[in-house]
Design an enzyme around this catalytic site. Structure first.
Site, PDB file in Angstrom:
ATOM      1  N   CYS A   1       0.864  -1.182   0.000  1.00  0.00           N
ATOM      2  CA  CYS A   1       0.000   0.000   0.000  1.00  0.00           C
ATOM      3  C   CYS A   1       0.896   1.225   0.000  1.00  0.00           C
ATOM      4  O   CYS A   1       2.104   1.115  -0.228  1.00  0.00           O
ATOM      5  CB  CYS A   1      -0.947  -0.019   1.207  1.00  0.00           C
ATOM      6  SG  CYS A   1      -0.101  -0.142   2.801  1.00  0.00           S
ATOM      7  N   THR A   2       0.338   2.387   0.242  1.00  0.00           N
ATOM      8  CA  THR A   2       1.120   3.622   0.118  1.00  0.00           C
ATOM      9  C   THR A   2       2.247   3.697   1.139  1.00  0.00           C
ATOM     10  O   THR A   2       3.412   3.865   0.790  1.00  0.00           O
ATOM     11  CB  THR A   2       0.202   4.845   0.265  1.00  0.00           C
ATOM     12  OG1 THR A   2      -0.859   4.765  -0.679  1.00  0.00           O
ATOM     13  CG2 THR A   2       0.992   6.133   0.037  1.00  0.00           C
TER      14      THR A   2
END
Length: 353
Positions: A196-197
């Protein structure tokens, strides 16, 4: 007092910009979260720090920016000397810089979860998957027996993702549970790697998968942001740009701002191709919202007011933001071109070697 280092400290030079950006999260027991909200907001505002911090009984999450000395003071306050004590020590923290202020105001919010999944069985403070350092990530995701899943939302995936990654096509992280139920099988998918980020979603997603009977779950430590920070462009398997939730919109290798912009009508991130689409009208609409009459009408009216203000020699509330967005887009394009040239040189150098 020396502020504890994060688990992901910077390892590449950052441009010398006036704003220091700190993205952080930590799953930790904060039963007193409600009482911490107001003092934390006051601490930040007194030092000119802007951004958003989320407090919940399960921990803290957010991104803020300010003068380097102010951000350093906040780090010390959060991790060592403030009312949190040492509960946030060892938080996942990433630093970068920005030429202009990434945020307009400071907000500290109290929420039930720091990342909303609505799955009580997912408790990262008790159990998570196996962390994988960015330097080891390429080898892991190259294996044929590993299922690679992007846990971000569809509009984030649309800007960039890792090669071979599955897109759950979710509009909210809450939908991830439905994706798991419909498309993943613990008996078939023995090894799952997620990213994810910044890493926070993966901690919760990995905890959830483990609770559902999946045995080998891996996640990228520090997320895409750490990967882009430490992996040279010539070795990267990430394609495109990484969406970030501030006025930079996206970042590329070295955590330099990317070329993406936001549609001022629907707030959807836009690539260069999106801005060339027939439905794109600056400040009014894009291909994602052109058929939403209400949004287009509101945006068109805002754009009209800005135009009238300029003609009268005045300034509209959104005028400066629009002009700065245009300047920022040009700066991003120049930086992106320099990054592409660097990547090309690195790749040619490796090929020649």
């Amino acid at each position: 007092m020396t502020t504890p280092r994060s688990r992901s400290t910077a390892s590449v030079p950052q441009a010398q910009h006036p704003y220091k950006v700190m993205a952080l999260y930590k799953f930790a027991a904060l039963p007193d979260a409600e009482s911490l909200v107001a003092p934390l907001g006051a601490f930040c505002r007194e030092r000119g720090i802007k951004g958003t911090l989320i407090l919940a009984p399960e921990g803290v999450n957010g991104t803020v920016a300010g003068a380097p000395a102010a951000i350093d003071a906040l780090a010390d306050h959060l991790f060592a000397t403030g009312p949190f004590g040492t509960r946030l020590a060892g938080a996942e923290v990433k630093y970068s810089s920005a030429a202009t202020a990434p945020f307009l105001r400071m907000k500290v919010r109290l929420k039930p979860e720091i990342v909303t999944l609505r799955a009580p069985e997912a408790d990262p403070s008790q159990r998570v998957g196996t962390y994988v350092e960015p330097q080891d990530w390429n080898a892991l995701i190259s294996r044929n027996d590993v299922v690679l899943v992007d846990t971000r939302n569809d509009y984030e995936v649309g800007l960039g993702t890792f090669r071979r990654a599955l897109d759950p096509s979710t509009s909210s992280f809450v939908d991830f549970k439905n994706y798991v139920a419909r498309h993943l099988d613990p008996g078939r998918d023995r090894k799952i790697a997620m990213f994810c980020t910044g890493g926070i979603r993966c901690e919760k997603a990995s905890s959830y998968l483990l609770s559902q009977g999946f045995e080998e779950v891996f996640h990228l430590k520090g997320g895409i942001l750490k990967y882009l920070e430490v992996i040279p462009p010539g070795q990267s398997r990430f394609e495109g740009e990484c969406f970030v939730f501030d006025e930079r919109v996206s970042v590329i290798h070295g955590l330099e701002p990317g070329t993406a912009t936001l549609c001022r009508a629907c707030r959807h991130p836009l690539t260069e191709a999106d801005r060339s689409h027939a439905d794109f009208a600056e400040g009014v609409s894009c291909s994602h919202c052109a058929h939403d009459a209400a949004k287009s009408h509101a945006a068109a009216e805002r754009q009209r007011q800005m135009t009238l203000a300029r003609e009268r020699g005045g300034a509209h509330l959104g005028d400066a933001a629009a002009l700065e967005a245009e300047r920022g887009r040009r700066r991003k394009a120049l930086r992106a071109e320099r990054s592409r040239r660097l990547a090309s040189r690195l790749f040619k150098g490796e090929a020649a070697g």
